[in-house]
Scaffold this motif. Sequence first.
Motif, PDB file in Angstrom:
ATOM      1  N   CYS A  81      -4.860   3.002  -3.034  1.00  0.00           N
ATOM      2  CA  CYS A  81      -5.528   2.545  -4.612  1.00  0.00           C
ATOM      3  C   CYS A  81      -5.425   1.628  -4.192  1.00  0.00           C
ATOM      4  N   ILE A  82      -5.587   0.045  -5.054  1.00  0.00           N
ATOM      5  CA  ILE A  82      -5.605  -1.019  -4.898  1.00  0.00           C
ATOM      6  C   ILE A  82      -4.584  -1.722  -4.509  1.00  0.00           C
TER       7      ILE A  82
ATOM      8  N   GLU B 100       0.568  -1.008   0.024  1.00  0.00           N
ATOM      9  CA  GLU B 100      -0.365   0.092  -0.255  1.00  0.00           C
ATOM     10  C   GLU B 100       0.463   1.580  -0.047  1.00  0.00           C
TER      11      GLU B 100
ATOM     12  N   ARG C  79      -6.343  -3.864 -10.643  1.00  0.00           N
ATOM     13  CA  ARG C  79      -5.219  -3.130 -10.759  1.00  0.00           C
ATOM     14  C   ARG C  79      -4.621  -3.093 -11.871  1.00  0.00           C
TER      15      ARG C  79
ATOM     16  N   GLY D 188      -7.184   1.747  -9.691  1.00  0.00           N
ATOM     17  CA  GLY D 188      -8.295   0.405  -9.809  1.00  0.00           C
ATOM     18  C   GLY D 188      -9.258   0.935  -8.448  1.00  0.00           C
ATOM     19  N   ASP D 189      -9.131   2.292  -8.606  1.00  0.00           N
ATOM     20  CA  ASP D 189     -10.552   2.773  -7.612  1.00  0.00           C
ATOM     21  C   ASP D 189     -10.819   4.075  -7.434  1.00  0.00           C
TER      22      ASP D 189
END
Length: 340
Positions: free
Chosen positions: A237-238, A70, A245, A218-219
């Motif tokens: 993000c993912i 992450e 992603r 991705g998000d």
Amino acid sequence: MTKETLPAFIQALLQPAVYSHPVDSVKLVQTHISYVLLAGDFVYKFKKPVNFGFLDFSDLEKRHFYCEQELTLNRRLCPEIYLDLVKINLDNDQFSLDGSGETVEYGIKMVRMPEEGMMGNMIKAGKLQEHHLDNIVDTLVPFYKNAATGEDINQFGTADAVGVNVVENFEQTKAFVDQGALTLQQFNDISSYAEKVLAQTERFTKRIVGDHIRDCHGDLHSVNICLTGGHAYIYDCIEFNERFRFHDVACDVAFLAMDLDYYGLTDFSQLFIERFCQAAKDPGLVDMLDFYKCYRAYVRGKIGLFTAADPVVDAGVREECLRNAAKYFELAHRYAQDGE
């Protein structure tokens, strides 16, 4: 979940005295996969020990790994926000942040961004303006240009690979059809539209050849964007599954365009796509837009159904989730009709 049923280390972190920096009070925000603690000028995020198949945080080693992922992935867009890995230590029955004793949990430390700058809050307050869209475009275009790509990532852009994610949504929502948020007509029309597009494999191949499959965010929607100081901070993000992603840039930006449509900001949605395509020199993105907006809206509807079905959710939250899910499925249905 009451305070008494929270993990012991989270209960300890709700006490301001635990922190080495000034904290007047601590606010806990929960998602289905995380505990997020707002403490003074910082945010601490911890992963819940869950395993949903597509996401596995079930043991400490995995949570440690995905915390590091992450940090690494989100520093691509927000290096100034994602500060460090933190440890929760237990010594003589006392929990501490980066203290002594056994490490019992890992998390990440972030800079706390201003609530008034959160894009979702700005939309609700009617404060979103065109220049904010320019800030987002200015952040995204170089991000995608520099994002990883190559044969291993390109394979996620094929019709077959995209179909895995799309068809999975239909399989996971069959049991919810005609139960209050998703009608049989919507389910049939949307799934039929998706099948037709997926059968047009040359459209996906064209995007691969054009070098548009990247290690994306991705998000990408308003909940994960802060607009402040003339800059767009795009975070969260993912990190837990590459297949969510690694995809077409069109799939990423379609999420934000769909989100703006959801809030009734269709002019802003169109403007965002126009300015992005121009800045990125990617006019072909529009050819895939309805398909990916439909996919994104359907996923949001699915999440609403899953949340409403959770037995620990109270009646008020359940009803709100179902209303939101119904709105997303209506939107997905509209995209499917427009894309025909």
